[in-house]
Design an enzyme around this catalytic site. Structure first.
Site, short mmCIF file in Angstrom:
data_model
loop_
_atom_site.label_atom_id
_atom_site.label_comp_id
_atom_site.label_asym_id
_atom_site.label_seq_id
_atom_site.Cartn_x
_atom_site.Cartn_y
_atom_site.Cartn_z
N CYS A 154 0.81 -1.20 0.00
CA CYS A 154 0.00 0.00 0.00
C CYS A 154 0.85 1.25 0.00
O CYS A 154 2.06 1.21 -0.11
CB CYS A 154 -0.88 -0.01 1.25
SG CYS A 154 0.11 0.00 2.76
N ARG A 203 -4.86 1.04 0.20
CA ARG A 203 -4.64 -0.41 0.33
C ARG A 203 -4.72 -1.18 -0.98
O ARG A 203 -5.64 -0.99 -1.78
CB ARG A 203 -5.68 -1.00 1.30
CG ARG A 203 -5.43 -2.49 1.59
CD ARG A 203 -6.47 -3.06 2.54
NE ARG A 203 -6.12 -4.44 2.87
CZ ARG A 203 -6.97 -5.44 2.95
NH1 ARG A 203 -8.26 -5.21 2.74
NH2 ARG A 203 -6.57 -6.66 3.25
N LEU A 204 -3.72 -2.07 -1.16
CA LEU A 204 -3.75 -3.10 -2.19
C LEU A 204 -3.98 -4.42 -1.46
O LEU A 204 -3.11 -4.90 -0.74
CB LEU A 204 -2.43 -3.13 -2.97
CG LEU A 204 -2.31 -4.18 -4.07
CD1 LEU A 204 -3.32 -3.92 -5.18
CD2 LEU A 204 -0.89 -4.21 -4.64
N ILE A 237 -4.21 -8.20 -0.61
CA ILE A 237 -3.59 -9.43 -1.09
C ILE A 237 -3.84 -10.59 -0.12
O ILE A 237 -4.12 -11.70 -0.53
CB ILE A 237 -2.08 -9.22 -1.32
CG1 ILE A 237 -1.89 -8.22 -2.48
CG2 ILE A 237 -1.38 -10.54 -1.65
CD1 ILE A 237 -0.47 -7.80 -2.71
N ASN A 289 2.93 -0.85 5.47
CA ASN A 289 3.13 -1.13 4.05
C ASN A 289 4.10 -2.29 3.96
O ASN A 289 5.22 -2.19 4.46
CB ASN A 289 3.70 0.09 3.33
CG ASN A 289 4.15 -0.23 1.91
OD1 ASN A 289 3.63 -1.13 1.27
ND2 ASN A 289 5.13 0.50 1.43
N GLY A 290 3.68 -3.40 3.38
CA GLY A 290 4.63 -4.49 3.21
C GLY A 290 4.04 -5.85 3.46
O GLY A 290 2.83 -6.08 3.33
N GLU A 291 4.93 -6.74 3.82
CA GLU A 291 4.58 -8.14 3.93
C GLU A 291 5.38 -8.73 5.08
O GLU A 291 6.62 -8.72 5.05
CB GLU A 291 4.92 -8.82 2.61
CG GLU A 291 4.72 -10.30 2.57
CD GLU A 291 5.10 -10.85 1.21
OE1 GLU A 291 5.04 -12.07 1.05
OE2 GLU A 291 5.46 -10.06 0.31
#
Length: 570
Positions: A4, A53-54, A56, A80-82
């Site tokens: 995001c 937001r994206l 996933i 933001n991230g994973e």
């Protein structure tokens, strides 16, 4: 998971309606990073958080900002991230009382969960110690901001953190009291003792209202403590990631080539599998070079073994009949991927320059040369998937670039590998993040897994030289070829290194330089170079690109840029 765009603002005075509206407007500039959902939350009278937001992982339930209450602590966060180890964190680090406070299945909630648990277990620890313990337990690519606002007082603590290599971006901007309402102050007399606002954002383009901009360094965190009457101060960044390989020389633990090959094979396989985590389909960039072909082969192997998804989409970009296009076709057929190509022309590349520089947020010409084709391949991939794996980082770790062949010793080669790896967050990872996120596409980089890096830098650097002990030629990245050659075609296994911008067609690089040079006269170039104190342009291409950059970001942002300088350690 929510790849995001994040944005936040802290004000010395109470947030006005105008500042809130402006912050939401600046956050929207990053909407390409997350077009699925928008959110904002006012943590207290001085702090606003915004999120693009994206979706996933936990597509339905992971909306941000996240908000949790514990005793008199009002905790809000944007991430933001994973976080690859988010399930392990929930299972091993978080106890039932804190688990009851969690309300999503998103990996982003791991940040707040760790803070809540530390708060419960160690209530007397300083906020800074809590932050250091939290960020040290995260395995992934991330940039985040967490606010702990105490409801019993008007005080609040803010924590920011950025992943070990800077895979995810995080900028900090300051507005001095002279320019609280300016949209582009270009303030060259920034007074750090007179700060009116502090801004945080994923991309610099959302901070052009700031008088001074800096990056949160990779592998660092920082805290801001606010209480009634306190002044805002420039952030002090603390390092949380300092592995043994950061120092030089660092300990050598593996000297046997067969042991090194076996370790490389096991750890990179695990790193790829870790990055297949998603509730949406995952694809792969496939240039037909060694690194991307290994990544694609391991993705396909994982899908076939786990039935993770029904197919693997692969993507390649290049000029007509360029080396990458031809080799990628061979690998795609070998692996059985659903393959897609983006053939671009020189004219299309030139036409895309301004958009690419705007998204890339740098004037580094070598980076721009490879960013243009990545811009096109990202646009293509985003039509089919939300996530791609790439081969970024392998050349830095395994001494893959051609200039490594000129290293006069294994020590200087290792020193160069370390330097380039540390700088990735400002260079190739910036390109990878900005070009993919420009089309709402998430990129993952398995070669830059923390365990992979630490293992590779514990291996004897002699194993990475481009020549054998008898001075005969050794092909670059020999360890990778021996570890994964059985998964590739013979031609790809033996293919030597080309820069991304060369693999798509070296005519692209020549044409770009010719075009840029034609736009600037000799007299204009000679009279303009002296105007630049930071990284003065050395060529007409440098100057042409620099002017487009400053058109969008202003001259005061030039200090944020890092230039690629191969061979500096030799």
């Amino acid at each position: 998971l929510a790849m995001c765009g994040i944005l936040a603002v802290i004000t010395a005075c109470e947030l006005s309606d105008a500042v809130i509206a402006f912050a939401q407007q600046q956050s929207k500039i990053q909407m390409h990073r997350g077009p699925d959902e928008r959110g904002s939350y006012q943590a207290n009278q001085n702090i606003l958080l915004c999120h693009e937001r994206l979706s996933i992982v936990d597509v339905q339930g992971g909306k941000q900002p996240l908000h949790h209450c514990y005793d008199n602590h009002q905790i809000s966060s944007i991430v933001n991230g994973e976080i690859y180890n988010h399930k392990a964190i929930r299972e091993n680090e978080i106890h039932s009382q804190v688990n009851e406070l969690l309300y999503t299945h998103s990996d982003s909630e791991a940040v707040a969960a760790l803070y809540l648990q530390h708060l419960k277990d160690n209530p007397n620890d300083s906020f800074e110690e809590s932050g250091k313990q939290l960020v040290s337990k995260l395995d992934g690519m991330f940039a985040f901001l967490l606010v702990d606002a105490l409801s019993s007082t008007e005080s609040a603590n803010i924590l920011i953190g950025r992943d070990p290599l800077g895979i995810k971006p995080l900028y900090v901007g300051y507005v001095c009291s002279k320019h609280p309402n300016s949209s582009n102050p270009n303030c060259f007399e920034f007074e750090q003792n007179n700060i009116e606002q502090i801004w945080f954002a994923s991309e610099m383009k959302s901070l052009t209202q700031c008088c001074y901009i800096e990056e949160c360094p990779s592998g660092h965190f920082s805290v801001v403590k606010m209480c009634t009457g306190s002044k805002l101060e420039k952030l002090n960044y603390k390092e949380f990631y300092h592995p043994r390989w950061y120092d030089h020389p660092s300990p050598i633990q593996i000297t046997d080539e067969s042991v090194a090959v076996e370790m490389v094979q096991a750890q990179i396989t695990t790193a790829v599998e870790k990055r297949m985590m998603a509730d949406v389909e995952v694809g792969v960039f496939l240039s037909g070079g060694l690194d991307s072909s290994i990544t694609a082969a391991l993705c396909k192997q994982y899908i076939d073994q786990r039935q993770h998804q029904t197919q693997l989409h692969s993507f390649c970009v290049g000029l007509e009949n360029s080396p990458d296009i031809l080799h990628a076709q061979e690998m795609a057929e070998h692996l059985g991927t659903v393959h897609h190509e983006r053939i671009f022309t020189i004219e299309e590349g030139i036409d895309a320059l301004e958009n690419v520089i705007y998204h890339l947020e740098t004037y580094d010409v070598p980076l721009l040369r490879s960013a243009v084709p990545q811009y096109f391949i990202s646009e293509l991939a985003a039509r089919y998937v939300k996530v791609v794996l790439t081969g970024e980082g392998a050349d830095e770790l395994f001494a893959g670039y051609v200039h490594f062949g000129t290293a006069n010793s294994s020590d200087s080669l290792r020193r160069e590998c370390k330097r380039l790896t540390k700088e990735l967050g400002q260079l190739n990872l910036r390109r990878c993040d900005r070009m993919t996120m420009g089309f709402s596409l998430e990129s993952r980089v398995p070669f830059l897994d923390v365990e992979v890096m630490e293992s590779v830098f514990s291996m004897d650097p002699e194993l990475f030289l481009h020549k054998n002990s008898d001075s005969s030629f050794r092909i670059e990245k020999d360890l990778l070829r021996k570890a994964f050659g059985h998964l590739l075609t013979d031609k790809v296994t033996k293919r030597t290194k080309l820069m991304f911008s060369e693999g798509v067609g070296d005519h692209w690089v020549r044409s770009l330089d010719e075009y840029c040079a034609a736009q600037i006269s000799d007299d204009n170039f000679a009279s303009s170079v002296s105007q630049y104190s930071d990284n003065p342009p050395a060529t007409k291409t440098d100057l042409f690109v620099r002017r487009i950059y400053e058109k969008h970001f202003g001259p005061s942002c030039s200090r944020v840029v890092c230039l690629w300088t191969p061979g500096e350690s030799f």
